[in-house]
Enzyme design. Structure first.
Site, mmCIF file in Angstrom:
data_model
loop_
_atom_site.group_PDB
_atom_site.id
_atom_site.type_symbol
_atom_site.label_atom_id
_atom_site.label_comp_id
_atom_site.label_asym_id
_atom_site.label_seq_id
_atom_site.Cartn_x
_atom_site.Cartn_y
_atom_site.Cartn_z
ATOM 1 N N HIS A 121 0.825 -1.129 -0.139
ATOM 2 C CA HIS A 121 -0.020 0.149 -0.016
ATOM 3 C C HIS A 121 0.985 1.127 -0.006
ATOM 4 O O HIS A 121 2.057 1.123 0.407
ATOM 5 C CB HIS A 121 -0.786 -0.028 1.375
ATOM 6 C CG HIS A 121 -1.927 0.981 1.529
ATOM 7 N ND1 HIS A 121 -1.503 2.133 1.964
ATOM 8 C CD2 HIS A 121 -2.914 0.888 1.359
ATOM 9 C CE1 HIS A 121 -2.767 2.965 2.150
ATOM 10 N NE2 HIS A 121 -3.661 2.016 1.715
ATOM 11 N N ASP A 198 3.048 -4.938 8.080
ATOM 12 C CA ASP A 198 1.836 -4.078 8.049
ATOM 13 C C ASP A 198 0.535 -5.017 8.222
ATOM 14 O O ASP A 198 0.471 -5.979 7.168
ATOM 15 C CB ASP A 198 1.877 -3.240 6.507
ATOM 16 C CG ASP A 198 0.608 -2.666 6.421
ATOM 17 O OD1 ASP A 198 -0.428 -2.668 6.980
ATOM 18 O OD2 ASP A 198 0.619 -1.869 5.430
ATOM 19 N N GLN A 201 -4.241 -5.343 6.841
ATOM 20 C CA GLN A 201 -5.324 -6.173 6.159
ATOM 21 C C GLN A 201 -5.481 -7.648 6.681
ATOM 22 O O GLN A 201 -6.431 -8.357 6.493
ATOM 23 C CB GLN A 201 -5.111 -6.310 4.476
ATOM 24 C CG GLN A 201 -5.286 -4.978 3.742
ATOM 25 C CD GLN A 201 -6.865 -4.545 3.965
ATOM 26 O OE1 GLN A 201 -7.562 -5.425 4.040
ATOM 27 N NE2 GLN A 201 -7.031 -3.313 3.599
ATOM 28 N N LYS A 224 -10.563 -1.298 10.595
ATOM 29 C CA LYS A 224 -10.692 -2.391 9.764
ATOM 30 C C LYS A 224 -10.979 -3.739 10.563
ATOM 31 O O LYS A 224 -11.213 -4.946 10.251
ATOM 32 C CB LYS A 224 -9.446 -2.581 9.046
ATOM 33 C CG LYS A 224 -8.959 -1.428 8.165
ATOM 34 C CD LYS A 224 -7.870 -1.820 7.219
ATOM 35 C CE LYS A 224 -7.383 -0.605 6.309
ATOM 36 N NZ LYS A 224 -8.108 -0.171 5.334
ATOM 37 N N CYS A 362 -4.695 2.501 -3.519
ATOM 38 C CA CYS A 362 -3.549 2.831 -2.968
ATOM 39 C C CYS A 362 -2.318 2.125 -3.077
ATOM 40 O O CYS A 362 -1.450 1.850 -2.278
ATOM 41 C CB CYS A 362 -3.759 3.407 -1.476
ATOM 42 S SG CYS A 362 -4.792 4.652 -1.043
HETATM 43 N N1 PMP Z 1 -1.790 -0.793 4.928
HETATM 44 C C1 PMP Z 1 -2.606 -1.484 4.071
HETATM 45 C C2 PMP Z 1 -2.239 -2.840 3.753
HETATM 46 C C3 PMP Z 1 -3.735 -0.959 3.987
HETATM 47 O O1 PMP Z 1 -4.921 -1.859 3.421
HETATM 48 C C4 PMP Z 1 -4.125 0.247 4.538
HETATM 49 C C5 PMP Z 1 -5.599 0.993 4.403
HETATM 50 N N2 PMP Z 1 -6.474 0.701 3.193
HETATM 51 C C6 PMP Z 1 -3.222 0.927 5.247
HETATM 52 C C7 PMP Z 1 -1.801 0.533 5.129
HETATM 53 C C8 PMP Z 1 -3.438 2.497 5.822
HETATM 54 O O2 PMP Z 1 -4.425 2.385 6.755
HETATM 55 P P1 PMP Z 1 -5.005 3.501 7.534
HETATM 56 O O3 PMP Z 1 -5.444 4.363 6.511
HETATM 57 O O4 PMP Z 1 -5.974 2.974 8.567
HETATM 58 O O5 PMP Z 1 -3.801 4.261 8.364
#
Ligand code: PMP
Length: 404
Positions: A121, A198, A201, A224, A362
């Protein structure tokens, strides 16, 4: 006993209509829905305990502090950290990653190397690029294959005595691939590199054990995992959190302040400057209680069934291509209809009350790899049903008919 119909009653939003149709919510990877138990905990906090924490002698402040610290312990126990002070409250995954990246600014030098993966991401790419700009270190990338899997033999070749940090997501938000983090962590440690996982997910689907994984840092977002937005967690091994400098200066994070010199508070407060998201922290704990009561094994088994069913049904549509075909997957199906822009499919699905995400999610490097502008992403949760998948499949067929 896992009963999806009973579980669905916990989620008030699932009974609303969108564009005159029952809501079918398949955007769980962006944010999950909130059960009434968590909503009640939010109302309860503001109705009965609202006060600033860690500094008041008065009863309300002490009660709020106790609830907040109990939530930290719930998070510690859920992720199996050794100490509760290894859990830092953040505003989410992005904040946790930036906190670590910023901390490493003073620990890296020019010859050092950082490894990320092709499946990241943007929030697990950009902070490391910024760190490389600040320190002169080099960013290396583990490549991916057509199935959306990381190529581990290439990872082995990237590792060297120059590698200082490895950052990989546990599950790709764009494709759903589950990465082999056990291998990644073990190999990195052979070269003395630290690893950040990270878990944004993976944490809604898989209960990680940070001690067993022997991971150095692990980040996740409450929103999430059936919790509120604006709060998350960073796990860091005590030795690393002691080594890293604070991220932000302010109240709460100090031991003593004079104009000549300030000394910092002990962990975890060193990384928690200012008034935190108190209600968020407490109700993150309530969300973990909720998910643990259902049980992560039950969640995984049921979601796996849903994923197989959805994959089978969608694959049967002629001209539909699924991106991310690894055998190691969680609840994400990313797809396109031949010759049709994903945004157009998403718009028609919305008219039918079906919420999906469209775009690059993203994760632009993944879209570049497949040479596509984006995908339609249906991401599943344990409160979804096969009937909802049938509605999605019918919706996609309708979109195909209208747009071809
Ligand atoms: N890493 C991953 C793999 C994600 O899916 C996301 C959220 N889409 C994020 C980081 C960022 O998370 P947040 O917007 O809650 O900070």
């Amino acid at each position: 006993m896992f009963n999806v119909e009973t579980i669905r009653q916990d989620f008030p939003i699932l009974s609303r209509k969108v564009n005159g149709k029952p809501l079918v919510y398949f955007d769980n990877a962006a944010t999950s829905q909130t059960p009434k138990q968590v909503i009640k905990a939010i109302v309860d906090y503001y109705s009965n305990y609202n006060a600033n924490i860690h500094r008041g002698v008065h009863t309300l402040s002490q009660e709020a502090t106790d609830l907040y610290e109990q939530a930290r312990q719930k998070i510690q126990s859920h992720f199996n950290a050794k100490f509760s002070h290894e859990i830092i409250f953040t505003s989410g995954t992005t904040h946790g990653i930036n906190l670590v990246a910023n901390g490493f600014s003073s620990l890296l030098k020019k010859a050092d190397e950082i490894i990320v993966s092709a499946l990241e991401h943007h929030s697990n790419i950009v902070p490391w690029q910024m760190l490389c700009e600040r320190t002169g270190a080099t960013l290396k990338v583990i490549p991916m294959n057509e199935d959306g899997e990381l190529i581990m033999t290439d990872y082995d070749k990237l590792l060297s005595k120059h590698t200082k940090l490895v950052f990989v997501n546990h599950v790709s938000n764009a494709l759903g691939t589950v990465n082999p983090i056990e291998y990644i962590i073990e190999k990195a440690h052979q070269f003395g590199a630290a690893v950040l996982i990270d878990g944004a997910q993976s944490s809604p689907h898989i209960k990680p054990d940070v001690q067993k994984l022997d991971v150095d840092f692990y980040v996740a977002s409450a929103h999430k995992m059936c919790g509120p937005t604006g709060v998350g967690m960073l796990y860091g091994k005590e030795e690393w959190l002691k080594k890293l400098p604070p991220y932000q200066g302010g109240g709460e994070m100090i031991a003593e302040v004079t104009f000549e010199k300030t000394s910092y508070a002990d962990l975890p407060h060193k990384f928690e400057a200012g008034t935190p998201n108190i209600a968020g922290g407490i109700t993150f704990g309530a969300a973990l209680d909720y998910m643990n009561a259902i049980g992560f094994e039950n969640i995984a088994t049921y979601e796996h069934e849903l994923l197989s069913y959805a994959t089978e049904q969608l694959s049967a549509i002629k001209g539909l291509k699924i991106y991310g075909t690894s055998a190691q997957k969680t609840s994400v199906i990313s797809f396109n209809l031949k010759g049709i822009h994903p945004y157009d499919v998403g718009t028609i699905l919305d008219k039918l009350g079906i919420a999906v995400r469209t775009g690059h999610h993203c994760a632009q490097p993944i879209m570049d790899f497949y040479k596509i502008p984006g995908t339609v992403r249906a991401s599943l949760a344990f409160y979804n049903t096969k009937a909802e998948i049938d509605a999605l499949v019918e919706g996609v067929k309708k979109a195909k008919m209208m747009l071809s």
